[in-house]
Design a protein around this motif. Sequence first.
Motif, PDB file in Angstrom:
ATOM      1  N   MET A  23      67.704  33.916  40.223  1.00 27.66           N
ATOM      2  CA  MET A  23      66.630  34.736  40.764  1.00 27.66           C
ATOM      3  C   MET A  23      66.696  34.779  42.288  1.00 27.66           C
ATOM      4  SD  MET A  23      62.463  34.491  40.260  1.00 27.66           S
ATOM      5  CE  MET A  23      62.282  32.798  40.718  1.00 27.66           C
ATOM      6  N   SER A  24      67.105  33.675  42.909  1.00 29.96           N
ATOM      7  CA  SER A  24      67.117  33.662  44.375  1.00 29.96           C
ATOM      8  C   SER A  24      68.123  34.660  44.940  1.00 29.96           C
ATOM      9  CB  SER A  24      67.396  32.262  44.908  1.00 29.96           C
ATOM     10  OG  SER A  24      68.685  31.814  44.516  1.00 29.96           O
ATOM     11  N   LYS A  25      69.336  34.695  44.368  1.00 32.80           N
ATOM     12  CA  LYS A  25      70.335  35.650  44.858  1.00 32.80           C
ATOM     13  C   LYS A  25      69.875  37.089  44.672  1.00 32.80           C
ATOM     14  CE  LYS A  25      74.591  33.037  44.439  1.00 32.80           C
ATOM     15  NZ  LYS A  25      75.937  33.003  43.824  1.00 32.80           N
ATOM     16  N   LEU A  26      69.216  37.341  43.560  1.00 34.49           N
ATOM     17  CA  LEU A  26      68.739  38.694  43.278  1.00 34.49           C
ATOM     18  C   LEU A  26      67.748  39.147  44.347  1.00 34.49           C
ATOM     19  CD1 LEU A  26      68.531  41.169  41.391  1.00 34.49           C
ATOM     20  CD2 LEU A  26      66.678  39.954  40.218  1.00 34.49           C
ATOM     21  N   PHE A  27      66.727  38.324  44.624  1.00 36.27           N
ATOM     22  CA  PHE A  27      65.721  38.744  45.598  1.00 36.27           C
ATOM     23  C   PHE A  27      66.240  38.702  47.026  1.00 36.27           C
ATOM     24  CE2 PHE A  27      62.704  37.931  42.061  1.00 36.27           C
ATOM     25  CZ  PHE A  27      62.242  39.230  41.966  1.00 36.27           C
ATOM     26  N   LEU A  28      67.168  37.794  47.320  1.00 34.33           N
ATOM     27  CA  LEU A  28      67.788  37.811  48.650  1.00 34.33           C
ATOM     28  C   LEU A  28      68.606  39.090  48.835  1.00 34.33           C
ATOM     29  CD1 LEU A  28      68.830  34.068  48.945  1.00 34.33           C
ATOM     30  CD2 LEU A  28      67.105  35.253  50.335  1.00 34.33           C
ATOM     31  N   SER A  29      69.306  39.504  47.795  1.00 35.09           N
ATOM     32  CA  SER A  29      70.090  40.747  47.869  1.00 35.09           C
ATOM     33  C   SER A  29      69.182  41.964  47.973  1.00 35.09           C
ATOM     34  CB  SER A  29      70.984  40.887  46.634  1.00 35.09           C
ATOM     35  OG  SER A  29      71.945  39.872  46.619  1.00 35.09           O
ATOM     36  N   ILE A  30      68.163  42.021  47.122  1.00 35.67           N
ATOM     37  CA  ILE A  30      67.234  43.161  47.159  1.00 35.67           C
ATOM     38  C   ILE A  30      66.535  43.218  48.515  1.00 35.67           C
ATOM     39  CG2 ILE A  30      65.099  44.122  46.196  1.00 35.67           C
ATOM     40  CD1 ILE A  30      66.009  42.984  43.456  1.00 35.67           C
ATOM     41  N   GLY A  31      66.101  42.069  49.017  1.00 34.78           N
ATOM     42  CA  GLY A  31      65.430  42.027  50.312  1.00 34.78           C
ATOM     43  C   GLY A  31      66.334  42.499  51.438  1.00 34.78           C
ATOM     44  N   SER A  32      67.597  42.082  51.397  1.00 32.35           N
ATOM     45  CA  SER A  32      68.552  42.502  52.425  1.00 32.35           C
ATOM     46  C   SER A  32      68.804  44.000  52.377  1.00 32.35           C
ATOM     47  CB  SER A  32      69.876  41.747  52.245  1.00 32.35           C
ATOM     48  OG  SER A  32      69.681  40.371  52.391  1.00 32.35           O
ATOM     49  N   ILE A  33      68.955  44.525  51.176  1.00 33.71           N
ATOM     50  CA  ILE A  33      69.172  45.970  51.021  1.00 33.71           C
ATOM     51  C   ILE A  33      67.932  46.740  51.489  1.00 33.71           C
ATOM     52  CG2 ILE A  33      69.465  47.815  49.312  1.00 33.71           C
ATOM     53  CD1 ILE A  33      71.268  45.737  47.760  1.00 33.71           C
ATOM     54  N   CYS A  34      66.753  46.252  51.116  1.00 33.72           N
ATOM     55  CA  CYS A  34      65.514  46.921  51.545  1.00 33.72           C
ATOM     56  C   CYS A  34      65.368  46.887  53.063  1.00 33.72           C
ATOM     57  CB  CYS A  34      64.299  46.279  50.870  1.00 33.72           C
ATOM     58  SG  CYS A  34      64.111  46.748  49.136  1.00 33.72           S
ATOM     59  N   ALA A  35      65.750  45.772  53.687  1.00 36.43           N
ATOM     60  CA  ALA A  35      65.677  45.686  55.148  1.00 36.43           C
ATOM     61  C   ALA A  35      66.638  46.688  55.787  1.00 36.43           C
ATOM     62  CB  ALA A  35      65.979  44.264  55.617  1.00 36.43           C
ATOM     63  N   ALA A  36      67.845  46.770  55.253  1.00 39.52           N
ATOM     64  CA  ALA A  36      68.818  47.733  55.787  1.00 39.52           C
ATOM     65  C   ALA A  36      68.294  49.165  55.644  1.00 39.52           C
ATOM     66  CB  ALA A  36      70.160  47.585  55.069  1.00 39.52           C
ATOM     67  N   LEU A  37      67.721  49.472  54.484  1.00 44.16           N
ATOM     68  CA  LEU A  37      67.156  50.813  54.283  1.00 44.16           C
ATOM     69  C   LEU A  37      66.003  51.087  55.243  1.00 44.16           C
ATOM     70  CD1 LEU A  37      67.207  51.098  50.390  1.00 44.16           C
ATOM     71  CD2 LEU A  37      68.550  52.441  52.028  1.00 44.16           C
ATOM     72  N   ALA A  38      65.181  50.068  55.518  1.00 44.74           N
ATOM     73  CA  ALA A  38      64.075  50.251  56.457  1.00 44.74           C
ATOM     74  C   ALA A  38      64.602  50.581  57.857  1.00 44.74           C
ATOM     75  CB  ALA A  38      63.190  49.010  56.495  1.00 44.74           C
ATOM     76  N   VAL A  39      65.670  49.906  58.266  1.00 41.70           N
ATOM     77  CA  VAL A  39      66.266  50.196  59.575  1.00 41.70           C
ATOM     78  C   VAL A  39      66.839  51.612  59.590  1.00 41.70           C
ATOM     79  CG1 VAL A  39      68.108  49.560  61.190  1.00 41.70           C
ATOM     80  CG2 VAL A  39      66.732  47.781  60.105  1.00 41.70           C
ATOM     81  N   ILE A  40      67.538  51.980  58.528  1.00 41.51           N
ATOM     82  CA  ILE A  40      68.111  53.324  58.439  1.00 41.51           C
ATOM     83  C   ILE A  40      67.010  54.383  58.493  1.00 41.51           C
ATOM     84  CG2 ILE A  40      69.300  54.932  56.870  1.00 41.51           C
ATOM     85  CD1 ILE A  40      70.944  52.407  55.925  1.00 41.51           C
ATOM     86  N   LEU A  41      65.962  54.189  57.689  1.00 40.47           N
ATOM     87  CA  LEU A  41      64.868  55.166  57.660  1.00 40.47           C
ATOM     88  C   LEU A  41      64.109  55.188  58.986  1.00 40.47           C
ATOM     89  CD1 LEU A  41      63.707  54.557  54.019  1.00 40.47           C
ATOM     90  CD2 LEU A  41      64.640  56.691  54.941  1.00 40.47           C
ATOM     91  N   GLY A  42      63.961  54.037  59.636  1.00 41.08           N
ATOM     92  CA  GLY A  42      63.323  53.999  60.940  1.00 41.08           C
ATOM     93  C   GLY A  42      64.118  54.793  61.970  1.00 41.08           C
TER      94      GLY A  42
END
Length: 124
Positions: free
Chosen positions: A1-20
């Motif tokens: 579960m930790s790898k899953l949420f760390l990966s999802i969180g990292s992808i979401c952060a990257a998308l937030a930067v891209i969208l910003g």
Amino acid sequence: MSKLFLSIGSICAALAVILGAFGAHALKSNLAADMLEIFETGVQYHFYHALGLLAVGFLAIHYPESGYLKWSGWLMLAGIIIFSGSLYILSISGVRWLGAITPIGGVSFIAAWLLLSIAILSAN
């Protein structure tokens, strides 16, 4: 579960930067000020909750069996999709009724943070 949420969180952060960056450069001259502000609110909450997903992932390293953590992570992701997603679409399309579903994402965020607190308080 930790790898899953760390990966999802990292992808979401990257998308937030891209969208910003997209909002700051591509949309700034194409959207009315109020619509750009709505878009930026979506980016802010998107980024905050990407960091929240990373926190869930880090905590899951120590508490991998916590159902509260798992639900917290999924609700944060749902909140990003519903809250921020509806604001992104609303600001770009001008379809105002999308604002009616935004609070569902907000409730998802609140529930996620409360479950995170319960997970921390109930950890051994």
